[in-house]
Enzyme design. Structure first.
Site, PDB file in Angstrom:
ATOM      1  N   ARG A  85       0.926  -1.186   0.106  1.00 28.47           N
ATOM      2  CA  ARG A  85       0.006  -0.140   0.002  1.00 28.47           C
ATOM      3  C   ARG A  85       0.695   1.004   0.156  1.00 28.47           C
ATOM      4  O   ARG A  85       1.856   1.327   0.710  1.00 28.47           O
ATOM      5  CB  ARG A  85      -0.820   0.093   1.382  1.00 28.47           C
ATOM      6  CG  ARG A  85      -1.759  -0.991   1.112  1.00 28.47           C
ATOM      7  CD  ARG A  85      -3.211  -0.833   2.435  1.00 28.47           C
ATOM      8  NE  ARG A  85      -2.625  -0.013   3.672  1.00 28.47           N
ATOM      9  CZ  ARG A  85      -3.602   0.530   4.479  1.00 28.47           C
ATOM     10  NH1 ARG A  85      -5.012   0.220   4.180  1.00 28.47           N
ATOM     11  NH2 ARG A  85      -3.102   1.107   5.632  1.00 28.47           N
ATOM     12  N   THR A 129      -1.846   7.180   0.069  1.00 30.96           N
ATOM     13  CA  THR A 129      -3.259   6.917  -0.604  1.00 30.96           C
ATOM     14  C   THR A 129      -3.642   5.710  -0.114  1.00 30.96           C
ATOM     15  O   THR A 129      -4.929   5.315  -0.081  1.00 30.96           O
ATOM     16  CB  THR A 129      -3.045   6.967  -2.128  1.00 30.96           C
ATOM     17  OG1 THR A 129      -2.177   5.826  -2.400  1.00 30.96           O
ATOM     18  CG2 THR A 129      -2.274   8.138  -2.426  1.00 30.96           C
ATOM     19  N   ASP A 162       0.346  -2.076  12.358  1.00 28.58           N
ATOM     20  CA  ASP A 162       0.779  -2.438  10.847  1.00 28.58           C
ATOM     21  C   ASP A 162       1.506  -3.911  11.119  1.00 28.58           C
ATOM     22  O   ASP A 162       2.421  -4.111  11.809  1.00 28.58           O
ATOM     23  CB  ASP A 162       1.942  -1.595  10.456  1.00 28.58           C
ATOM     24  CG  ASP A 162       2.202  -1.838   9.027  1.00 28.58           C
ATOM     25  OD1 ASP A 162       2.751  -3.233   8.976  1.00 28.58           O
ATOM     26  OD2 ASP A 162       2.174  -0.975   8.284  1.00 28.58           O
ATOM     27  N   ASP A 198       4.954  -4.681   9.809  1.00 27.21           N
ATOM     28  CA  ASP A 198       5.870  -4.052  10.719  1.00 27.21           C
ATOM     29  C   ASP A 198       6.251  -4.766  11.934  1.00 27.21           C
ATOM     30  O   ASP A 198       7.298  -4.886  12.481  1.00 27.21           O
ATOM     31  CB  ASP A 198       5.685  -2.449  11.063  1.00 27.21           C
ATOM     32  CG  ASP A 198       6.003  -1.522   9.793  1.00 27.21           C
ATOM     33  OD1 ASP A 198       6.558  -2.068   8.863  1.00 27.21           O
ATOM     34  OD2 ASP A 198       5.662  -0.325  10.076  1.00 27.21           O
TER      35      ASP A 198
HETATM   36  C1  PRP Z   1      -0.959  -4.579   4.376  1.00 30.21           C
HETATM   37  C2  PRP Z   1      -1.585  -6.279   4.702  1.00 30.21           C
HETATM   38  C3  PRP Z   1      -2.469  -6.134   3.424  1.00 30.21           C
HETATM   39  C4  PRP Z   1      -2.669  -4.647   3.200  1.00 30.21           C
HETATM   40  C5  PRP Z   1      -4.235  -4.474   3.787  1.00 30.21           C
HETATM   41  O1  PRP Z   1       0.037  -4.885   3.653  1.00 30.21           O
HETATM   42  O2  PRP Z   1      -0.823  -7.033   4.808  1.00 30.21           O
HETATM   43  O3  PRP Z   1      -1.697  -6.825   2.268  1.00 30.21           O
HETATM   44  O4  PRP Z   1      -1.896  -3.983   4.068  1.00 30.21           O
HETATM   45  O5  PRP Z   1      -4.670  -3.248   3.162  1.00 30.21           O
HETATM   46  P1  PRP Z   1      -5.790  -3.083   2.334  1.00 30.21           P
HETATM   47  O6  PRP Z   1      -6.673  -3.980   2.490  1.00 30.21           O
HETATM   48  O7  PRP Z   1      -6.115  -1.666   2.512  1.00 30.21           O
HETATM   49  O8  PRP Z   1      -5.139  -3.034   0.772  1.00 30.21           O
HETATM   50  P2  PRP Z   1       1.165  -3.539   3.401  1.00 30.21           P
HETATM   51  O9  PRP Z   1       0.604  -2.947   2.047  1.00 30.21           O
HETATM   52  O10 PRP Z   1       1.283  -2.655   4.663  1.00 30.21           O
HETATM   53  O11 PRP Z   1       2.381  -4.308   2.886  1.00 30.21           O
HETATM   54  P3  PRP Z   1       3.375  -5.137   3.865  1.00 30.21           P
HETATM   55  O12 PRP Z   1       2.775  -6.424   4.343  1.00 30.21           O
HETATM   56  O13 PRP Z   1       4.706  -5.400   2.886  1.00 30.21           O
HETATM   57  O14 PRP Z   1       3.815  -4.302   5.227  1.00 30.21           O
HETATM   58  N1  URA Z   2      -2.406  -3.178   7.022  1.00 35.47           N
HETATM   59  C1  URA Z   2      -2.096  -3.370   8.144  1.00 35.47           C
HETATM   60  O1  URA Z   2      -0.944  -4.061   8.382  1.00 35.47           O
HETATM   61  N2  URA Z   2      -2.687  -2.698   9.202  1.00 35.47           N
HETATM   62  C2  URA Z   2      -3.888  -2.313   9.083  1.00 35.47           C
HETATM   63  O2  URA Z   2      -4.368  -1.867  10.047  1.00 35.47           O
HETATM   64  C3  URA Z   2      -4.179  -1.746   7.730  1.00 35.47           C
HETATM   65  C4  URA Z   2      -3.440  -2.121   6.702  1.00 35.47           C
END
Ligand code: PRP
Ligand code: URA
Length: 206
Positions: A102, A106, A198, A201
């Site tokens: 993400r 945005t 997150d 993270d």
């Molecule tokens: C997080 C999570 C999902 C997404 C969900 O990933 O693991 O893939 O956000 O959000 P959405 O429903 O609004 O699309 P992120 O993009 O933070 O990547 P990461 O797992 O690499 O931290």
């Molecule tokens: N991705 C995450 O890891 N946590 C949230 O709450 C939303 C998106």
């Protein structure tokens, strides 16, 4: 599209500890694996099996064996925290990957990697992504899988927001969602509230 909010006392206990901001990274990994075991057990409850027999050291017993191709697709990065549990329960599963991230401002997902097994038509495909927030990432992954021929897709998540469920329902048909919690909603940064922060993270200490 069916939404299954899985309920079990152990699952609720693990989820509480995942939500806890004081839970350190090493415990968070263990808990992610543990809750995924319970969710995957539920999400695979009705997969096709074939009856047969097996020889025990003493006699012949009735047997039941998984009789469908199973494909697991973790969404990078956070979905990797669920893959070990999936493979513990379904060691014969084939594995594909979607790399989605993400945008921090945005909250719109961008696809940066994709490697998925072919011939998804007859497989049951389990998309592993712990957070269903806006639903943008899940919708993109489901669309990708259906575009490759997948007909049976199940999303296994840990925490879902109503907004994400609605979005996925609106743009992807025939997808079942399994989650441990349907939370209140999203905040202004599109994080799930109360959520657990997150996931990526917390899983990787970034
Ligand atoms: C997080 C999570 C999902 C997404 C969900 O990933 O693991 O893939 O956000 O959000 P959405 O429903 O609004 O699309 P992120 O993009 O933070 O990547 P990461 O797992 O690499 O931290
Ligand atoms: N991705 C995450 O890891 N946590 C949230 O709450 C939303 C998106």
């Amino acid at each position: 599209m069916a939404l299954h909010v899985v309920d079990h006392p152990l699952l609720r206990d693990i989820l509480t500890r995942l939500r806890d901001r004081a839970t350190p990274c090493d415990d968070f990994r263990i808990l992610s694996n543990r809750i995924s075991l319970l969710l995957v057990a539920e999400a695979t409850r009705d997969i096709p099996t074939v009856a047969g027999t097996v020889e025990t050291p003493l006699a012949t017993a009735d047997a039941s064996r998984v009789a469908v191709r199973v494909v697991a697709v973790p969404v990078l990065r956070a979905g990797l925290g669920m893959l070990g549990a999936f493979l513990d329960l379904v060691p014969s599963a084939h594995v594909g990957y979607f790399g989605l991230e993400r945008d921090e401002t945005t909250a719109v997902a961008r696809r940066y990697y994709e490697k998925v097994p072919k011939n998804l038509q007859d497989a049951v495909v389990f998309l592993l992504d712990p957070m269903l927030a806006t639903g943008g990432s899940a919708a993109m992954a489901v669309e990708g899988l259906q575009g490759m021929g997948a007909r049976r897709v199940r999303l296994v998540s840990i925490v879902a927001a109503p907004e994400g469920v609605r979005h996925l329902q609106a743009c992807a048909q025939d997808v079942e969602i399994y989650t441990a919690a349907l939370d209140r909603g999203l905040d202004e940064r599109k994080y799930i509230v109360p959520g657990l922060g997150d996931f990526g993270d917390r899983l990787y200490g970034t």
